[in-house]
Write an enzyme that holds these catalytic residues in place. Structure first.
Site, PDB file in Angstrom:
ATOM      1  N   CYS A  84     -79.442  15.445 -19.162  1.00 21.46           N
ATOM      2  CA  CYS A  84     -80.330  17.081 -19.243  1.00 21.46           C
ATOM      3  C   CYS A  84     -79.175  18.321 -20.483  1.00 21.46           C
ATOM      4  O   CYS A  84     -78.354  17.610 -20.426  1.00 21.46           O
ATOM      5  CB  CYS A  84     -78.759  17.325 -17.818  1.00 21.46           C
ATOM      6  SG  CYS A  84     -78.685  18.662 -17.404  1.00 21.46           S
ATOM      7  N   CYS A  88     -71.684  21.563 -19.564  1.00 20.18           N
ATOM      8  CA  CYS A  88     -71.639  20.914 -18.409  1.00 20.18           C
ATOM      9  C   CYS A  88     -70.308  19.724 -18.729  1.00 20.18           C
ATOM     10  O   CYS A  88     -70.066  18.656 -19.100  1.00 20.18           O
ATOM     11  CB  CYS A  88     -71.641  20.807 -17.054  1.00 20.18           C
ATOM     12  SG  CYS A  88     -72.905  21.832 -16.690  1.00 20.18           S
ATOM     13  N   CYS A  91     -69.298  16.914 -17.106  1.00 17.60           N
ATOM     14  CA  CYS A  91     -70.473  15.964 -16.392  1.00 17.60           C
ATOM     15  C   CYS A  91     -70.938  14.865 -17.356  1.00 17.60           C
ATOM     16  O   CYS A  91     -71.964  15.378 -18.732  1.00 17.60           O
ATOM     17  CB  CYS A  91     -72.027  17.091 -16.062  1.00 17.60           C
ATOM     18  SG  CYS A  91     -72.734  15.784 -15.150  1.00 17.60           S
ATOM     19  N   CYS A 128     -79.189  14.565   0.690  1.00 17.17           N
ATOM     20  CA  CYS A 128     -79.116  15.146  -0.374  1.00 17.17           C
ATOM     21  C   CYS A 128     -79.729  14.772  -1.185  1.00 17.17           C
ATOM     22  O   CYS A 128     -79.401  13.568  -1.514  1.00 17.17           O
ATOM     23  CB  CYS A 128     -77.360  15.338  -0.965  1.00 17.17           C
ATOM     24  SG  CYS A 128     -76.930  16.479   0.753  1.00 17.17           S
ATOM     25  N   CYS A 161     -81.138  18.437   1.457  1.00 20.61           N
ATOM     26  CA  CYS A 161     -80.528  19.692   0.538  1.00 20.61           C
ATOM     27  C   CYS A 161     -81.534  19.051  -0.827  1.00 20.61           C
ATOM     28  O   CYS A 161     -81.149  17.436  -0.956  1.00 20.61           O
ATOM     29  CB  CYS A 161     -79.233  19.037   0.845  1.00 20.61           C
ATOM     30  SG  CYS A 161     -77.963  20.431  -0.430  1.00 20.61           S
ATOM     31  N   CYS A 221     -75.435  25.897  -0.057  1.00 17.21           N
ATOM     32  CA  CYS A 221     -74.590  25.127  -0.558  1.00 17.21           C
ATOM     33  C   CYS A 221     -73.817  25.527  -1.804  1.00 17.21           C
ATOM     34  O   CYS A 221     -74.891  24.905  -2.477  1.00 17.21           O
ATOM     35  CB  CYS A 221     -75.171  23.868  -0.541  1.00 17.21           C
ATOM     36  SG  CYS A 221     -73.865  22.613  -0.112  1.00 17.21           S
ATOM     37  N   ARG A 293     -67.158  21.271   2.681  1.00 12.79           N
ATOM     38  CA  ARG A 293     -67.558  19.390   2.849  1.00 12.79           C
ATOM     39  C   ARG A 293     -66.698  18.966   1.978  1.00 12.79           C
ATOM     40  O   ARG A 293     -66.345  19.490   0.727  1.00 12.79           O
ATOM     41  CB  ARG A 293     -68.915  19.928   1.747  1.00 12.79           C
ATOM     42  CG  ARG A 293     -70.201  20.173   3.090  1.00 12.79           C
ATOM     43  CD  ARG A 293     -71.170  19.853   2.789  1.00 12.79           C
ATOM     44  NE  ARG A 293     -71.940  20.536   3.303  1.00 12.79           N
ATOM     45  CZ  ARG A 293     -72.462  20.219   4.084  1.00 12.79           C
ATOM     46  NH1 ARG A 293     -72.448  18.522   4.947  1.00 12.79           N
ATOM     47  NH2 ARG A 293     -73.410  20.296   4.953  1.00 12.79           N
TER      48      ARG A 293
END
Length: 382
Positions: A84, A88, A91, A128, A161, A221, A293
């Site tokens: 990616c 972040c 991550c 998901c 999801c 979400c 959640r």
């Protein structure tokens, strides 16, 4: 002759104690009020309440809007790992950091559907799928494959999801048409703290994707991660941000950072359990109809600590073999825990807000044959 009427003093004592929680409303009404004009000061005052009082208040609100015995089991699968371009700080999938997570291409449809079947067999009612991308730009064939995954999982009668990075309104519309139930796009933290965690995408970029998802009729979400170096003020700021949206997110994930070697936040200390519980309780009061959640980091909590989170209003967990790149509590362990505490799994589309948003699609699904009654996946995929 004795009077059947109790003396007034005894009558007063016979009244229900004020310390008893409100009973669950058997059919929670979508007409129950939710506020969208909370101030940060109001939420901060709630957050600062003595912890046991806060949990009690949250539990009382929870019982007005939800069945306290129901927990939704959700399973998350990484369908495209690593590589990616985002930065972040938490991550391991960012290409900017040197971590043990290696980039891999988007999975084909069949193994994803097999994983969804396994999840359903183990009691998960929401499946998901996550792909480590900034956005879908230039990924037409990959997006078409994901749309096929969505159709197949939805055809199994599960909520489905995805989390695919930023979306355009047209991409959101296509996902909705394919049968997507919900889209995950976390805000992560407060607007003020966000630039200290991520610089490759703005806070408003995230809000724009959430708006596109909501406008397409897909459930939102969106939650956050605790342990990013934020303060209590930032945790309040995150809850304030989602509470003032035109519609509260149907789902609010509460993640506790799992520090990963090679990322800028690898040495961050684990967030205290009391902070997790306080955040869940505050979110339950401010977002009363939302599913909360208990997500990443749950495996670090003891069973008793998890039960207290359920009491305070958490009513969904991620379960299965793993999260995206971090550990997850396995199905059998979670089912045993739920049995011990008298909890049961929530059905697909049981949440009132999700059911309302699905509308006619649920009626069409009920009339159509399930995926299992159709040709096998391998026969229908390109």
């Amino acid at each position: 002759m004795f009077s059947s009427r109790l003396p007034s003093r005894i009558q007063r004592l016979a009244r229900p104690l004020a310390t008893h929680a409100s009973p669950f409303v058997a059919e929670p009404s979508t007409a129950l009020p939710t506020r969208h004009d909370w101030s940060k000061q109001e939420i901060q005052k709630i957050y600062n309440t003595p912890l046991l009082d806060l949990v009690f208040r949250a539990a009382s609100v929870h019982r007005q809007y939800h069945d306290p015995a129901k927990i939704q089991l959700c399973t998350l699968m990484n369908i495209k790992t690593g590589g990616c371009s985002e930065d972040c700080s938490y991550c391991s999938q960012s290409s900017r950091y040197s971590t043990a997570t290696k980039a891999s291409p988007l999975l084909s449809v069949e193994p994803v559907i097999e994983a969804a079947r396994k999840a359903k067999e183990n009691g998960s009612t929401r499946f998901c799928m996550g792909a480590a991308w900034r956005d879908l730009s230039g990924r037409k064939r990959g997006f078409e494959r994901i749309l096929q995954m969505v159709r197949e999982v939805r055809g199994m009668g599960m909520e489905v999801c995805t989390t695919l990075g930023m979306l355009t309104p047209e991409q959101a519309r296509q996902l909705k048409e394919a049968g997507l139930t919900a889209y995950n796009h976390n805000l992560d933290t407060s607007r003020e703290h966000y630039p200290k965690v991520i610089t490759s995408r703005s806070y408003d970029d995230r809000l724009d994707t959430i708006s596109a998802v909501r406008d397409a009729g897909i459930s939102v979400c969106s939650g956050g991660i605790l342990g990013l170096g934020e303060t209590d003020i930032d945790r309040v700021g995150l809850i304030w941000e989602v509470s003032n949206m035109p519609e509260h997110p149907e789902s609010f994930p509460v993640n506790a950072l799992v520090p990963i070697e090679g990322t800028p936040l690898e040495k961050n200390q684990a967030v205290p359990y009391q902070t997790v519980l306080r955040t869940i309780s505050t979110a339950r009061i401010v977002l009363p109809a939302t599913i909360i959640r208990l997500a990443a980091g749950r495996q670090t909590l003891s069973e008793n600590e998890q039960a207290m989170c359920f009491l305070a209003g958490a009513n969904a967990v991620f379960t299965g073999e793993q999260m995206l790149t971090t550990p997850c509590s396995p199905w059998e362990e979670d089912k045993s825990m739920m049995d011990r505490w008298g909890l049961e799994g929530m059905k697909s589309f049981e949440q009132s807000a999700v059911k309302k948003k699905e509308g006619k699609r649920l009626l069409d699904d009920a009339a159509a044959p399930t995926t299992e009654e159709k040709a096998p996946v391998s026969a229908v995929q390109a």
